[in-house]
Write an enzyme that holds these catalytic residues in place. Structure first.
Site, PDB file in Angstrom:
ATOM      1  CD  GLU A  27     -74.047 -56.449  -0.861  1.00 59.83           C
ATOM      2  OE1 GLU A  27     -73.727 -57.651  -0.819  1.00 59.83           O
ATOM      3  OE2 GLU A  27     -74.661 -55.942  -1.799  1.00 59.83           O
TER       4      GLU A  27
ATOM      5  CB  THR B  30     -71.956 -60.341   2.181  1.00 61.53           C
ATOM      6  OG1 THR B  30     -71.345 -59.049   2.280  1.00 61.53           O
ATOM      7  CG2 THR B  30     -71.906 -60.832   0.743  1.00 61.53           C
ATOM      8  CD  GLU B  31     -73.001 -62.361   7.196  1.00 56.27           C
ATOM      9  OE1 GLU B  31     -72.342 -62.413   6.131  1.00 56.27           O
ATOM     10  OE2 GLU B  31     -73.658 -63.327   7.629  1.00 56.27           O
TER      11      GLU B  31
ATOM     12  CG  ASP C 292     -59.827 -58.830   5.278  1.00 62.27           C
ATOM     13  OD1 ASP C 292     -60.724 -58.252   5.908  1.00 62.27           O
ATOM     14  OD2 ASP C 292     -59.568 -60.037   5.409  1.00 62.27           O
TER      15      ASP C 292
ATOM     16  CG  ASP D  73     -65.595 -51.415   0.808  1.00 68.20           C
ATOM     17  OD1 ASP D  73     -65.026 -52.515   0.619  1.00 68.20           O
ATOM     18  OD2 ASP D  73     -65.212 -50.599   1.673  1.00 68.20           O
TER      19      ASP D  73
ATOM     20  CD  GLU E 111     -69.156 -66.245   0.207  1.00 63.06           C
ATOM     21  OE1 GLU E 111     -70.122 -67.010   0.422  1.00 63.06           O
ATOM     22  OE2 GLU E 111     -69.107 -65.069   0.610  1.00 63.06           O
TER      23      GLU E 111
ATOM     24  CE  LYS F  28     -57.357 -53.827   7.562  1.00 58.67           C
ATOM     25  NZ  LYS F  28     -58.436 -54.748   7.874  1.00 58.67           N
TER      26      LYS F  28
ATOM     27  CD  GLU G 100     -63.590 -66.633   7.161  1.00 58.16           C
ATOM     28  OE1 GLU G 100     -64.018 -66.014   6.173  1.00 58.16           O
ATOM     29  OE2 GLU G 100     -62.710 -66.164   7.924  1.00 58.16           O
TER      30      GLU G 100
HETATM   31  C1  LIG Z   1     -63.954 -58.369   5.094  1.00 55.94           C
HETATM   32  S1  LIG Z   1     -64.430 -60.008   5.423  1.00 55.94           S
HETATM   33  C2  LIG Z   1     -65.811 -60.271   4.322  1.00 55.94           C
HETATM   34  C3  LIG Z   1     -66.635 -61.453   4.716  1.00 55.94           C
HETATM   35  C4  LIG Z   1     -67.834 -61.761   3.827  1.00 55.94           C
HETATM   36  N1  LIG Z   1     -67.400 -62.156   2.499  1.00 55.94           N
HETATM   37  C5  LIG Z   1     -68.795 -60.615   3.743  1.00 55.94           C
HETATM   38  O1  LIG Z   1     -68.850 -59.959   2.694  1.00 55.94           O
HETATM   39  O2  LIG Z   1     -69.490 -60.345   4.743  1.00 55.94           O
HETATM   40  C6  LIG Z   1     -63.148 -60.986   4.679  1.00 55.94           C
HETATM   41  C7  LIG Z   1     -63.142 -62.428   5.145  1.00 55.94           C
HETATM   42  O3  LIG Z   1     -62.102 -63.131   4.480  1.00 55.94           O
HETATM   43  C8  LIG Z   1     -61.416 -63.950   5.405  1.00 55.94           C
HETATM   44  N2  LIG Z   1     -60.046 -64.092   4.884  1.00 55.94           N
HETATM   45  C9  LIG Z   1     -59.114 -63.117   4.793  1.00 55.94           C
HETATM   46  N3  LIG Z   1     -57.988 -63.588   4.228  1.00 55.94           N
HETATM   47  C10 LIG Z   1     -58.230 -64.893   3.949  1.00 55.94           C
HETATM   48  C11 LIG Z   1     -57.467 -65.916   3.354  1.00 55.94           C
HETATM   49  N4  LIG Z   1     -56.231 -65.676   2.938  1.00 55.94           N
HETATM   50  N5  LIG Z   1     -58.019 -67.144   3.211  1.00 55.94           N
HETATM   51  C12 LIG Z   1     -59.298 -67.385   3.636  1.00 55.94           C
HETATM   52  N6  LIG Z   1     -60.070 -66.442   4.213  1.00 55.94           N
HETATM   53  C13 LIG Z   1     -59.544 -65.227   4.370  1.00 55.94           C
HETATM   54  C14 LIG Z   1     -61.486 -63.200   6.719  1.00 55.94           C
HETATM   55  O4  LIG Z   1     -61.333 -64.062   7.830  1.00 55.94           O
HETATM   56  C15 LIG Z   1     -62.866 -62.579   6.633  1.00 55.94           C
HETATM   57  O5  LIG Z   1     -63.855 -63.395   7.212  1.00 55.94           O
END
Ligand SMILES: C[S@@+](CC[C@H](N)C(=O)[O-])C[C@H]1O[C@@H](n2cnc3c(N)ncnc32)[C@H](O)[C@@H]1O
Length: 219
Positions: free
Chosen positions: A198, A195-196, A121, A155, A47, A125, A72
């Site tokens: 979601e 997911t959180e 993300d 989303d 993941e 950004k 992560e």
């Molecule tokens: C918006 S959150 C979504 C987290 C989770 N998948 C969920 O749906 O609840 C995006 C996650 O990706 C991680 N992330 C962002 N860019 C990343 C990268 N280049 N490599 C690894 N993780 C990354 C962030 O730290 C964050 O925890």
């Protein structure tokens, strides 16, 4: 006066979980430990951007014979995932702390059973760093075994359509599902693992998009 360096307490906590969190960024020697873990030949599921780990832990439970590995960057989310997993007895989940773009250097091509990307993300950004840059998507999908799966939820409609378009144009997957209103889709809900992020988007009544496909190699 120099401002005092603030140490992220979760950065220190990472080393409380050797063999569970592999911190490739701060501890290059973890790369060898991770290689040894993979030598046992168990199927690998990945993941990218696993966040606080709810989805990863549940996937670990549903796939007890596999190594279920989250990529992560954030210390706190990495530690929380493993702490929660330990409480729930999830002994087949792992975190690799590395930038997702490095993933194609870590895993061999055609070696993974499947990859999930959930709510990355938004890419406006940090365009250069976004997990799902088109060249990176192609490389991630090259890691999946023939007939392995790729699942993507977001989303963000524009991101969804762009990823879908690339998959179709480059014939990267046989698409099994393309769902534009996941919260109201029986097909989606019958086997979804929330997911959180979601849960948060659902409570705000934002639409959720999902695609699921099987990796095919047509060369
Ligand atoms: C918006 S959150 C979504 C987290 C989770 N998948 C969920 O749906 O609840 C995006 C996650 O990706 C991680 N992330 C962002 N860019 C990343 C990268 N280049 N490599 C690894 N993780 C990354 C962030 O730290 C964050 O925890």
């Amino acid at each position: 006066l120099e401002p005092q360096a603030v140490v992220n307490p979760f950065r220190l906590k990472i080393s409380d979980h050797p063999g569970r969190i592999f911190n490739f960024i701060d501890k290059p020697e973890d790369q060898l430990l991770f290689k040894n873990l993979r030598n046992n030949g168990a199927p690998l599921l990945l993941e990218l951007g696993s966040g606080s780990g709810g989805h990863l832990i549940e996937r670990g439970r549903l796939n007890p014979a596999s190594l279920v590995c989250g990529i992560e960057l954030r210390y706190k989310r990495a530690v929380r995932t493993i702490e929660k997993g330990e409480k729930l007895g999830a002994d087949n989940i792992y975190i690799v702390r590395v930038h997702a773009h490095q993933v194609p250097e870590i895993f061999e091509s055609k070696s993974l059973e499947g990859i999930w990307i959930n709510f990355p993300d938004p890419w406006d950004k940090r365009k250069k760093n976004r997990i799902l840059r088109p060249d990176m998507l192609r490389q991630y999908l090259g890691l999946i075994k023939p007939n392995g799966f790729f699942s993507f939820k977001t989303d963000h409609l524009e991101m969804f359509e762009t990823v879908l378009g690339q998959i179709q144009n480059e014939e990267l997957l046989d698409l099994e599902r393309v769902i534009h209103d996941a919260a109201n889709s029986e097909e989606y809900l019958k086997d979804s693992v929330e997911t959180e992020f979601e849960s948060m988007f659902k409570s705000q009544r934002l639409p959720i998009y999902h695609l699921l496909g099987t990796r095919q190699y047509r060369e």
